[in-house]
Design an enzyme around this catalytic site. Structure first.
Site, PDB file in Angstrom:
ATOM      1  N   CYS A  23       0.791  -1.845  -0.090  1.00 47.06           N
ATOM      2  CA  CYS A  23      -0.055   0.286  -0.185  1.00 47.06           C
ATOM      3  C   CYS A  23       1.184   0.983   0.193  1.00 47.06           C
ATOM      4  CB  CYS A  23      -1.021   0.058   1.249  1.00 47.06           C
ATOM      5  SG  CYS A  23      -1.398   1.496   1.017  1.00 47.06           S
ATOM      6  N   ASN A  26      -0.231  -8.157  -0.716  1.00 50.75           N
ATOM      7  CA  ASN A  26      -2.056  -9.254  -0.786  1.00 50.75           C
ATOM      8  C   ASN A  26      -1.176 -10.862  -0.826  1.00 50.75           C
ATOM      9  OD1 ASN A  26      -3.419  -7.571  -3.175  1.00 50.75           O
ATOM     10  ND2 ASN A  26      -3.814  -8.011  -0.617  1.00 50.75           N
TER      11      ASN A  26
END
Lengths: 309, 309
Positions: free
Chosen positions: B241, B250
């Site tokens: 992010c 992820n």
């Protein structure tokens, strides 16, 4: 898992963590690794393997190492033993525990130990009897209990057959090892149910996980949910197996400490100290180790790591 | 989890996987990534983010990318939307779904989206209404639902308060995101129970996991055990992010496919194809991606990877 839960994490870095490394650590460094584990709160440490130094040169200093490590009240040192000659060395070296490996498949057992599974069960039975007579705590670790790099699937029927024979050896503790890191949580639940069925309630169960396919932490949770509260781990996630292709390290001790801390399950281990030890070990091995916490840092900030800096 | 179980893995690599990468992929490469995901069996793909190109330059080609990706029967393309301007672009680009993020903490929400949580809930409510009126499927993703890099712990009371307000927006689907990878399985169980309690049975639940502290796979298992069958993942474990320090990718799609394949839970995804895509993406990004299967190979041999060679 209630907040009262407690697990025992058995530190494998000095043995399983180092036996496959290209870099040979000095005996002095191994003593420091053991001392760092003790400082972090480890109470059971597999210090070395009494294997043939020609086959596992990383463990050639087993006798000197055991003579050199300081002893601490309440801390138990284990040695891996493959045969009677290894047991003799372990007895002379004064380890508190012996861990005898029986690989569940014949092909892997022969490559690992030079004998097939049935022959290794017979050898382990003798080793356990002698070690117990000498007052040692004894563990039989069933290697490749979830899958074999050479034979592939290890059926529950095969595992039951091996466990039936292993149970007669009378070890204090039975460990199921996912040596090549292929297990998933449903396997862990099913195979520990099988193991409990075979050995009854008198033998403690233990799990040895590798994180080769990133299922190690999930399998640790499944093990605890199955009532298994003794879990092997390796500082930094160091390790592998010299005789299993593509095996990577044990699940990292610091990853389990983070997990269990956040789940309210006590380990007795200090995340900062374990993570510090992982950073130190990375430096000594001069390689990236796979444990996550060293890079990610704890949570919330205040636990060691980048987030708290 | 019975063998009849089925989960839907939503592919995030083109958006969450790429938005934080130093290497900017060409639109052509992004099209190939989406096509590889489709070929592997993905049926929901978050293709891009309609964010401010100055803030997220990796997503500056959102409109061109959506115009370029081939459409396939049964495959739904989503776009991340932060505000009304983003929605207008998403509508014009013809995405099938919009995913609107509301960060659960004010500090992170301001850094991520320039408004606090309450303001973002109001914005999301308008976006969802307009998107639904246009016939789109709508998701609200609650970011930092398990912890915040700036504020630390996000209490269940805070999360409930945010969810209460989010629920009124009337999205088709509610996703809880562990944006910085701090959750453990007990958190997943508790927070999805809370979410179910707030939104009732009419809203689908979804989970967005990062594997920053190696709990991603364990959290995926916990989510499925809690009845959540929609899971985000990213090919290769790519991602992070831009506004959350130390966030890593992820959970890797191929790691989840391995896990669920071995647990007997259907994903509709092909492990070989996903792993191939991860290898291809590593090449395009010219960096090591954290997914495990690319290096470890499947099990038993026959699944792609070193063990089968």
């Amino acid at each position: 898992m209630s907040p009262e839960s407690r697990v025992d994490v058995i530190e494998m870095a000095p043995r399983d963590g180092l036996q496959n490394e290209a870099t040979l650590l000095s005996t002095e460094d191994k003593v420091e690794l053991v001392e760092r584990a003790v400082r972090a709160g480890a109470r059971r440490i597999e210090v070395t393997s009494f294997a043939n130094p020609k086959r596992v040169p990383q463990m050639a200093d087993a006798d000197e190492l055991m003579a050199a490590v300081p002893r601490h009240e309440g801390v138990s040192y284990a040695g891996l033993v493959m045969n009677r000659r290894g047991l003799d060395r372990a007895l002379a070296a004064g380890v508190d525990e012996v861990d005898v490996v029986v690989v569940a498949t014949d092909t892997f057992c022969r490559r690992n130990q030079g004998v097939d599974t049935a022959e290794m069960v017979a050898a382990a039975t003798g080793i356990v009897a002698e070690a117990r007579a000498a007052g040692m705590f004894t563990t039989i670790t069933v290697g490749a209990a979830f899958g074999c790099p050479f034979e592939g699937e290890v059926s529950p029927a095969r595992l039951r057959d091996v466990l039936d024979r292993v149970a007669d050896a009378g070890a204090d503790e039975l460990s199921l090892a996912d040596t090549i890191g292929v297990a998933v949580p449903t396997d862990v639940a099913a195979r520990f149910a099988l193991a409990r069925d075979v050995v009854g309630d008198d033998v403690a169960l233990r799990v040895h996980l590798h994180d080769t396919r990133h299922t190690g932490v999930a399998n640790a949770v499944a093990a605890v949910q199955a009532g298994v509260t003794r879990l092997d781990a390796s500082i930094g996630g160091a390790g592998g197996c010299p005789f299993a292709p593509n095996a990577t390290g044990n699940v990292a001790t610091e990853d389990l400490v983070y997990l269990f801390d956040r789940m309210g399950v006590a380990t007795g281990l200090d995340l900062d100290e374990v993570t510090d030890a992982a950073g130190w070990l990375e430096g000594r091995l001069d390689k990236h180790l796979p444990g996550a916490l060293l890079r990610a840092g704890g949570f919330p900030a205040g636990a060691r790591g980048p987030l708290s800096r």
